[in-house]
Design an enzyme around this catalytic site. Sequence first.
Site, PDB file in Angstrom:
ATOM      1  N   SER A 186       0.795  -1.227   0.000  1.00 50.26           N
ATOM      2  CA  SER A 186       0.000   0.000   0.000  1.00 50.26           C
ATOM      3  C   SER A 186       0.825   1.274   0.000  1.00 50.26           C
ATOM      4  O   SER A 186       0.273   2.366  -0.155  1.00 50.26           O
ATOM      5  CB  SER A 186      -0.944   0.002   1.204  1.00 50.26           C
ATOM      6  N   LYS A 202      -6.772   3.591   8.100  1.00 47.90           N
ATOM      7  CA  LYS A 202      -5.872   4.586   7.504  1.00 47.90           C
ATOM      8  C   LYS A 202      -6.482   5.973   7.515  1.00 47.90           C
ATOM      9  O   LYS A 202      -5.803   6.968   7.808  1.00 47.90           O
ATOM     10  CB  LYS A 202      -5.517   4.167   6.076  1.00 47.90           C
TER      11      LYS A 202
END
Length: 808
Positions: free
Chosen positions: A712, A755
């Site tokens: 990511s 996140k």
Amino acid sequence: MSGRPVEFSGDEPEGLRDTDVSVALADTEEEFDLVETPEELPVLPLKNTVLFPSLVSPLLVTTQRSRKVIDEVLVTPDRLMVAPAVRRGVEGSPDAEDLYRVGTVLRVVKMLKFPDDSYRLLVQGVARARIEDIVQTEPFFRARTRLLEERGDETSVEVEALQRQILQEFGALISSQEKLSEELHHVAANLEDPGRLADFVASNIELDLSQKQAILEEVEVGRRLARVLTELNRATEAHRIEHEIREKVQSELGKSQREYILRQQIDAIRTELGEGEDEGAEIDTLRERIAEAAMPENAHEQATRELDRLANTPNASAEYGVIRTYLEWMVDLPWSAESEDRLDIGDAQKILDEDHYDLEKVKDRILEYIAVLRLKRDLKGPILCFAGPPGTGKTSLGRSVARALGREFVRVSLGGVRDEAEIRGHRRTYVGALPGRILQGLRKAKTRNPVFLLDEVDKVGSDFRGDPSSALLEVLDPEQNGTFSDHYLEVPFDLSKVLFIATANWMEPVPAALRDRMEVIELPGYTAEDKLEIARRYLIPRQREKNGLADTAFEIADDAVRGLIESYTREAGVRNLEREIAALCRKTALRVAEEGPEAAGQVDAADLETRLGPRKFEPELAERAGRPGVAVGLAWTPVGGDILFVESTQMPGRGGLKITGSLGDVMRESAEAARSWLRSQRETLGLEDALFETADLHVHVPAGAVPKDGPSAGVAMVTSLASLILGRSARADVAMTGEITLRGKVLPVGGIKEKVLAAKRAGIREVILPDANRRDVDEVPEALLKGIDLHYVATIDEALQRTLEPAS
């Protein structure tokens, strides 16, 4: 001649008594020939018996109402009355509708009156009669009757065959029962009238009232004989079965008596050996506890077998202690004991809200379980797994679930467990063997339907002693745990009623087969606003109580709590926040102890450094340098979301790429893919070919002591390198996540909610997400998205347009 007792009862049963009477046959048929029968007759109700024509019976009359009937009958020339049976279940004086409509006309042959005003009668059955109407009810019943004549061919072959069969069966029954005289069979054999034979046999065998009444009402001779034969066969079979049962019981009693004698001898021998009476009392106590434990049949047989072994084992033997410990475990386990569930959804909702803030997904799942349990009481317990960062309330949530359901709560920590026997138990061949933690927890709970928390299921290890995760497969499978087998018990135990809740910080270490058996519910970290509310509702009141400040004016202002959240803690949960609040409480308690209760006042943000020392964390945005080569990425960790910085620099060299920061293989490959994509796009970006051949690039991700991996960070990697090579700074208020490909595509990643939460906690105003992650944003609460702009990109070009400052 002797015969079967007949019970007579008048209309006031409390004034009557049972008496032994004989049912006999008149010497001649002429005794029952009547020239004429009156149309109306007095009625004498009979309870629990039916009298038949042609038979002579003694009766006892004690009640006033019944004596009035007899007095009336005796003054008439023919001394006749009709005696119908009273239907079953009638208490007290019967009403007219309680009488059967077919009875027997009786003639009083003899009467004796005794000093207690009771009458002893000898009556003869004359004929069957139907009661057409009750014409008088007081002082006794009087009825209009009609005699019933017998029908059918009494000389037919079928009737003769029935007579012979009845005589044969009646003789067999008499020979097998001592209470029936052999003379009865001789009398029956001399009866030529088939109807009188049927009545005689029916009156001398044990039949229910309704069965006798049916025979009395049957006027067709052939059908009456057939009915009597059926009942006679039934009586014979019943007697045979009773005889077999009696013999079996006597055999069992003989066996029991033999065992008793042998046990008495064993006890005597033990007494001579000095083993005392305490052991025998202990065996008896265990036997009683086994009987009271309500075990399944196989477990009861196993416990009884071991108890017999114990009884024959000297108490000085080491085996004695092993068997006794085993039996103690067997009788202490809750084989059938259950706590009653609290199924009020409103109360459960209130309890869950009292204990925890937010966590709506978990609360909804528990309320759904309660709702289904109300509709289907034999529901198997679900297997839930609460996954989330430390300090988010997973363990305490399990305790709240137990309180909401009204069940016992059991917690077992699996962190560091490496031995399969911790779950399944040790076999009894080992010294000091015990059941596994599952059965130990149930024994502690004393019910078979507790809420059972398996804490830290992601931290289970394995070694040469086995894999505990594999043992958990049976425990956490609703289709198998109904017959869970512990190595120590060696008999199945039903775990289907247990509500298992597992907790984990990270699902990655959990084996796939075990994950498949659990319903995983994610618990994300808390926002600053969530933490502030949790501190207000739960943490501050709890610490005030623990530190003796509940009765003082001590308070922590909201700005002070925000200061604790931003400058003294950095976590997804609230565990460290509570520690800091506890530290403030202790500091205040010290001042109160030194200066008095007036020293307990409100703590403001300005007081934090004075009481807790310098701030432990600076705002993350302050760490960023506003120069090319630095990009802000978003990462998911087992303890929640976090931001990370990707730094890039270049130096003279030969086109090499150096990657540092304790990065895993996947993250290293992301950096190489970012460099390759930039090199392939050098013409589009206006870069010189020599740049990639004469300079080395170095990519570093700070916090080098912390291992990092995953795809990511690809967008952050390419943004950092592009910012360095193009000389354009990355925007400091933008964070990004997404996997990249060599074709310039941005692929979806996981952990979006965590996140975004990390970005909000760090003060980020814009977040770059892969376009394919739009669906994941739907799970993010609206309150969390407030103040953050989300931008979705499908290519690296789109990402760079959002992340880099405009060219000067």
